[in-house]
Design a protein around this motif. Structure first.
Motif, PDB file in Angstrom:
ATOM      1  N   GLU A 265      -7.453 -24.619  10.430  1.00 40.34           N
ATOM      2  CA  GLU A 265      -7.774 -23.297  11.249  1.00 40.34           C
ATOM      3  C   GLU A 265      -6.961 -22.149  10.630  1.00 40.34           C
ATOM      4  O   GLU A 265      -6.084 -22.163   9.833  1.00 40.34           O
ATOM      5  CB  GLU A 265      -7.293 -23.533  12.817  1.00 40.34           C
ATOM      6  CG  GLU A 265      -5.698 -23.858  12.939  1.00 40.34           C
ATOM      7  CD  GLU A 265      -5.296 -24.160  14.388  1.00 40.34           C
ATOM      8  OE1 GLU A 265      -4.725 -23.082  14.984  1.00 40.34           O
ATOM      9  OE2 GLU A 265      -5.573 -25.165  14.769  1.00 40.34           O
ATOM     10  N   ALA A 266      -7.789 -21.105  11.120  1.00 37.45           N
ATOM     11  CA  ALA A 266      -7.064 -19.646  10.712  1.00 37.45           C
ATOM     12  C   ALA A 266      -5.450 -19.311  10.882  1.00 37.45           C
ATOM     13  O   ALA A 266      -5.299 -19.754  12.228  1.00 37.45           O
ATOM     14  CB  ALA A 266      -7.725 -18.703  11.238  1.00 37.45           C
ATOM     15  N   PRO A 267      -4.760 -18.958  10.353  1.00 39.61           N
ATOM     16  CA  PRO A 267      -3.587 -18.417  10.759  1.00 39.61           C
ATOM     17  C   PRO A 267      -3.359 -17.356  11.276  1.00 39.61           C
ATOM     18  O   PRO A 267      -4.298 -16.763  11.683  1.00 39.61           O
ATOM     19  CB  PRO A 267      -2.713 -18.125   9.421  1.00 39.61           C
ATOM     20  CG  PRO A 267      -3.646 -18.729   8.031  1.00 39.61           C
ATOM     21  CD  PRO A 267      -5.037 -18.599   8.610  1.00 39.61           C
ATOM     22  N   THR A 268      -2.574 -17.526  12.439  1.00 42.36           N
ATOM     23  CA  THR A 268      -2.504 -16.462  13.580  1.00 42.36           C
ATOM     24  C   THR A 268      -1.427 -15.114  13.078  1.00 42.36           C
ATOM     25  O   THR A 268      -1.463 -14.109  13.971  1.00 42.36           O
ATOM     26  CB  THR A 268      -1.741 -17.077  15.060  1.00 42.36           C
ATOM     27  OG1 THR A 268      -0.720 -17.771  14.733  1.00 42.36           O
ATOM     28  CG2 THR A 268      -2.918 -18.054  15.436  1.00 42.36           C
ATOM     29  N   ASP A 269      -0.688 -15.426  12.107  1.00 41.75           N
ATOM     30  CA  ASP A 269       0.074 -14.131  11.728  1.00 41.75           C
ATOM     31  C   ASP A 269      -0.564 -13.218  11.248  1.00 41.75           C
ATOM     32  O   ASP A 269      -1.864 -13.227  11.017  1.00 41.75           O
ATOM     33  CB  ASP A 269       0.889 -14.604  10.430  1.00 41.75           C
ATOM     34  CG  ASP A 269       1.777 -15.889  10.754  1.00 41.75           C
ATOM     35  OD1 ASP A 269       1.295 -16.672  11.408  1.00 41.75           O
ATOM     36  OD2 ASP A 269       3.029 -15.782  10.510  1.00 41.75           O
ATOM     37  N   LYS A 270       0.002 -11.936  11.577  1.00 37.96           N
ATOM     38  CA  LYS A 270      -0.871 -10.634  11.267  1.00 37.96           C
ATOM     39  C   LYS A 270       0.255  -9.896  10.354  1.00 37.96           C
ATOM     40  O   LYS A 270       1.413  -9.783  10.486  1.00 37.96           O
ATOM     41  CB  LYS A 270      -1.062  -9.777  12.692  1.00 37.96           C
ATOM     42  CG  LYS A 270      -2.031 -10.509  13.341  1.00 37.96           C
ATOM     43  CD  LYS A 270      -2.587  -9.312  14.490  1.00 37.96           C
ATOM     44  CE  LYS A 270      -3.654 -10.082  15.336  1.00 37.96           C
ATOM     45  NZ  LYS A 270      -4.091  -9.165  16.465  1.00 37.96           N
TER      46      LYS A 270
END
Length: 256
Positions: free
Chosen positions: A91-96
């Protein structure tokens, strides 16, 4: 004697049998699909090694495929002349990514809030998955060019990459071309011929008459023909470069 004859006959029969059946070669294994997979934010990119590799459920974009799906999923990838395999993506990382952007005279400096391993991609409304550069640290610098461009910065985390930080690098002021030289007038048969020359090759030209543009489309010719004016008329010829910047005018005046 009979025993020798029987042995020879048996050997000949075996040779004939081998010759008639042929010798079988080793069977080549079917080719496997070879590709590179990237997870950048919610988008998964498949970059195949050849046109014979096709992922199931992806949209083709030129030389690569993409699919927008932030969750973990699995899919099939097949070689049109070979094997098919199952591949899965996390799944996609949630960090920005956050940071500051400073525009200097010749460059744009991006200082990110956290150090890490970052990649930079071209960006034209969406990422083009061809890495421009990568760095370890938190400072990137991009040269300003004569045209505005954008880049996308991602951070690599456990085999995936974060949602991109898009940075616009504004164009710097392009230089003016040199003005045309040797501007002359010739009157012939009721027409006025205006001609000139230029030291620069990658330029076009525009002509003004009494301050009004009379060549809305720049010309590559170094000659302009006008109807012979009935009164005093001022002509200006300017060179135009690929960025649309006009030179200083070369001026000539016609007097009847």
């Amino acid at each position: 004697m009979n025993r020798f004859f029987l042995k020879c006959s048996f050997l000949v029969l075996n040779l004939l049998l081998l010759y008639s059946c042929g010798i079988k070669s080793d069977v080549k294994p079917l080719p496997k699909p070879e590709y590179t997979m990237l997870r950048i934010g919610e988008t998964v990119y498949i970059i195949p090694s050849s046109n014979e590799v096709i992922p199931e459920g992806f949209q083709r974009k030129g030389s690569y495929f993409l699919r927008k799906e932030p969750m973990h999923f699995c899919f099939k990838v097949k070689h049109t002349k070979g094997k098919e395999e199952l591949s899965c993506v996390q799944e996609a990382p949630t960090d920005k990514i956050t940071g500051s952007v400073k525009v200097l005279e010749e460059s744009v400096v991006v200082t990110l809030d956290r150090e890490g391993f970052y990649k930079v991609y071209p960006y034209n409304g969406e990422i083009v998955p061809k890495v421009i550069t990568d760095i370890r640290g938190n400072r990137l610098e991009f040269k300003r060019k004569y045209r505005t461009y954008r880049v996308a910065i991602t951070k690599v985390l456990d085999g995936a990459e974060t949602y991109p930080l898009v940075v616009e690098v504004p164009a710097k002021e392009p230089p003016k071309p040199q003005k045309p030289e040797g501007l002359k007038l010739i009157v012939k048969g009721g027409n006025l011929y205006i001609y000139w020359w230029s030291k620069e090759e990658e330029v076009r030209f525009v002509v003004y008459r009494n301050g009004e543009l009379i060549t809305p489309v720049p010309t590559v010719q170094n000659l302009f023909v006008d109807k012979l004016p009935k009164r005093r008329t001022l002509y200006e010829v300017r060179a135009v470069n690929e960025f649309g910047v006009e030179s200083e005018p070369a001026v000539v005046v016609y007097s009847p």
